[in-house]
Scaffold this motif. Structure first.
Motif, PDB file in Angstrom:
ATOM      1  N   GLY A  54      62.599 -30.527  20.119  1.00 55.03           N
ATOM      2  CA  GLY A  54      63.986 -30.235  19.773  1.00 55.03           C
ATOM      3  C   GLY A  54      64.233 -30.198  18.279  1.00 55.03           C
ATOM      4  O   GLY A  54      63.315 -30.024  17.471  1.00 55.03           O
ATOM      5  N   THR A  55      65.496 -30.375  17.898  1.00 49.38           N
ATOM      6  CA  THR A  55      65.904 -30.346  16.500  1.00 49.38           C
ATOM      7  C   THR A  55      66.832 -31.520  16.212  1.00 49.38           C
ATOM      8  O   THR A  55      67.346 -32.169  17.124  1.00 49.38           O
ATOM      9  CB  THR A  55      66.632 -29.033  16.148  1.00 49.38           C
ATOM     10  N   VAL A  56      67.049 -31.774  14.933  1.00 46.36           N
ATOM     11  CA  VAL A  56      67.963 -32.826  14.502  1.00 46.36           C
ATOM     12  C   VAL A  56      68.907 -32.286  13.435  1.00 46.36           C
ATOM     13  O   VAL A  56      68.602 -31.309  12.751  1.00 46.36           O
ATOM     14  CB  VAL A  56      67.198 -34.044  13.933  1.00 46.36           C
ATOM     15  N   ASP A  57      70.080 -32.913  13.332  1.00 47.21           N
ATOM     16  CA  ASP A  57      70.982 -32.694  12.206  1.00 47.21           C
ATOM     17  C   ASP A  57      70.799 -33.885  11.276  1.00 47.21           C
ATOM     18  O   ASP A  57      70.869 -35.041  11.728  1.00 47.21           O
ATOM     19  CB  ASP A  57      72.435 -32.604  12.662  1.00 47.21           C
ATOM     20  N   VAL A  58      70.555 -33.622  10.005  1.00 44.24           N
ATOM     21  CA  VAL A  58      70.242 -34.713   9.080  1.00 44.24           C
ATOM     22  C   VAL A  58      71.165 -34.676   7.864  1.00 44.24           C
ATOM     23  O   VAL A  58      71.630 -33.614   7.438  1.00 44.24           O
ATOM     24  CB  VAL A  58      68.771 -34.646   8.609  1.00 44.24           C
ATOM     25  N   GLN A  59      71.407 -35.859   7.302  1.00 46.48           N
ATOM     26  CA  GLN A  59      72.225 -36.010   6.098  1.00 46.48           C
ATOM     27  C   GLN A  59      71.325 -36.474   4.953  1.00 46.48           C
ATOM     28  O   GLN A  59      70.748 -37.564   5.012  1.00 46.48           O
ATOM     29  CB  GLN A  59      73.327 -37.042   6.327  1.00 46.48           C
ATOM     30  N   PRO A  60      71.165 -35.661   3.896  1.00 54.59           N
ATOM     31  CA  PRO A  60      70.368 -36.113   2.743  1.00 54.59           C
ATOM     32  C   PRO A  60      70.935 -37.405   2.171  1.00 54.59           C
ATOM     33  O   PRO A  60      72.149 -37.567   2.044  1.00 54.59           O
ATOM     34  CB  PRO A  60      70.502 -34.947   1.754  1.00 54.59           C
ATOM     35  N   MET A  61      70.046 -38.339   1.821  1.00 54.98           N
ATOM     36  CA  MET A  61      70.469 -39.645   1.347  1.00 54.98           C
ATOM     37  C   MET A  61      70.534 -39.748  -0.173  1.00 54.98           C
ATOM     38  O   MET A  61      71.016 -40.749  -0.707  1.00 54.98           O
ATOM     39  CB  MET A  61      69.519 -40.718   1.907  1.00 54.98           C
ATOM     40  N   VAL A  62      70.020 -38.741  -0.874  1.00 51.07           N
ATOM     41  CA  VAL A  62      70.051 -38.745  -2.338  1.00 51.07           C
ATOM     42  C   VAL A  62      71.113 -37.746  -2.802  1.00 51.07           C
ATOM     43  O   VAL A  62      70.988 -36.547  -2.547  1.00 51.07           O
ATOM     44  CB  VAL A  62      68.671 -38.391  -2.928  1.00 51.07           C
ATOM     45  N   HIS A  78      71.628 -28.702   9.484  1.00 52.80           N
ATOM     46  CA  HIS A  78      71.652 -28.620  10.944  1.00 52.80           C
ATOM     47  C   HIS A  78      70.395 -27.949  11.501  1.00 52.80           C
ATOM     48  O   HIS A  78      69.753 -27.136  10.830  1.00 52.80           O
ATOM     49  CB  HIS A  78      72.888 -27.826  11.400  1.00 52.80           C
ATOM     50  N   ASN A  79      70.081 -28.307  12.746  1.00 54.39           N
ATOM     51  CA  ASN A  79      69.010 -27.658  13.523  1.00 54.39           C
ATOM     52  C   ASN A  79      67.667 -27.668  12.797  1.00 54.39           C
ATOM     53  O   ASN A  79      67.010 -26.637  12.634  1.00 54.39           O
ATOM     54  CB  ASN A  79      69.416 -26.223  13.872  1.00 54.39           C
ATOM     55  N   SER A 130      64.621 -23.305  -0.060  1.00 50.31           N
ATOM     56  CA  SER A 130      65.976 -23.714   0.317  1.00 50.31           C
ATOM     57  C   SER A 130      65.910 -24.899   1.265  1.00 50.31           C
ATOM     58  O   SER A 130      65.033 -24.985   2.132  1.00 50.31           O
ATOM     59  CB  SER A 130      66.709 -22.556   0.989  1.00 50.31           C
ATOM     60  N   MET A 131      66.885 -25.820   1.139  1.00 53.20           N
ATOM     61  CA  MET A 131      66.928 -26.969   2.028  1.00 53.20           C
ATOM     62  C   MET A 131      67.244 -26.564   3.464  1.00 53.20           C
ATOM     63  O   MET A 131      67.063 -27.351   4.389  1.00 53.20           O
ATOM     64  CB  MET A 131      67.953 -27.986   1.515  1.00 53.20           C
ATOM     65  N   GLU A 132      67.722 -25.334   3.656  1.00 54.26           N
ATOM     66  CA  GLU A 132      67.954 -24.844   5.014  1.00 54.26           C
ATOM     67  C   GLU A 132      66.644 -24.586   5.751  1.00 54.26           C
ATOM     68  O   GLU A 132      66.626 -24.507   6.980  1.00 54.26           O
ATOM     69  CB  GLU A 132      68.782 -23.559   4.971  1.00 54.26           C
TER      70      GLU A 132
END
Length: 209
Positions: A54-62, A78-79, A130-132
């Motif tokens: 599957g996939t995850v949605d992640v939030q950069p911590m820096v 996302h994804n 790209s971070m995407e």
């Protein structure tokens, strides 16, 4: 005498120091354009069951910072495909959970087509670094687990507060097996089963052969 427009841009100013500074600024600008790999926190998991990763949605911590040092949180990504330890049709399935901390690895080109089709494909755009276009690898800095498989100097240790379920055609163990609980086969208890038709007396049955 040549006009200013005839002089290469980096040579304007007439000094080697200016030329070096201009080159440094251009290199620094290009490095800043590269999407950085960084720590992220899982916000949502879109698990693909056992059949597909599957996939995850992640939030950069820096956070990002401006010239004055003011911090600006980055947007959620996302994804993002996540890592599963797998070879062929064999896998160790431990899907991420919300709150996990892991790392994203940035692709050099837009990998949208390859992720969608799961086949070799050309870049979906001219987007680079790209971070995407990233994948998620976990986990780092997480709390201690409640269930785990641990390799120790004396052997393997399996710990779970739940049930261990084995689905197999046959289980073969070339070792002694000890348990503090009961063992059942075909619904018959090893501890509690009885034998009928036994004549009372002081004799004992023979060991199994």
């Amino acid at each position: 005498m040549p006009s200013n427009n005839d002089i290469p841009y980096l040579n304007r100013g007439g000094s080697g120091a200016n030329l070096s500074a201009s080159i440094d600024r251009r290199i620094d600008g290009r490095i800043r354009d590269l999407g950085p790999s960084m720590l992220v926190q899982v916000m949502a998991v879109h698990a693909g069951e056992a059949s597909i990763t599957g996939t995850v949605d992640v939030q950069p911590m820096v956070h990002q910072q401006d010239a004055l040092g003011r911090a600006y949180p980055r947007q959620m990504i996302h994804n993002v495909p996540y890592l599963r330890i797998q070879g062929g049709t064999s896998a160790l399935i431990i899907d991420p959970k919300p709150g996990d901390i892991g790392f994203i690895i940035i692709s050099g080109r837009d990998h949208t087509h390859a992720v969608t089709t799961r086949e070799p494909a050309p870049p979906a755009s001219f987007r680079q670094f790209s971070m995407e276009d990233c994948v998620y690898v976990g986990g780092f800095l997480n709390n201690g687990p409640d269930q785990f498989i641990q390799a120790t100097d004396s052997g393997w240790r399996i710990v779970t507060p739940g049930t261990v379920s084995i689905e197999a055609g046959k289980v073969t163990a070339n070792c002694d097996i000890e348990t503090s609980g009961d063992v059942k086969a075909g619904g018959i208890s090893l501890k509690q089963h009885t034998h009928g038709g036994v004549q009372s007396g002081g004799s004992r049955t023979s060991p199994p052969s």
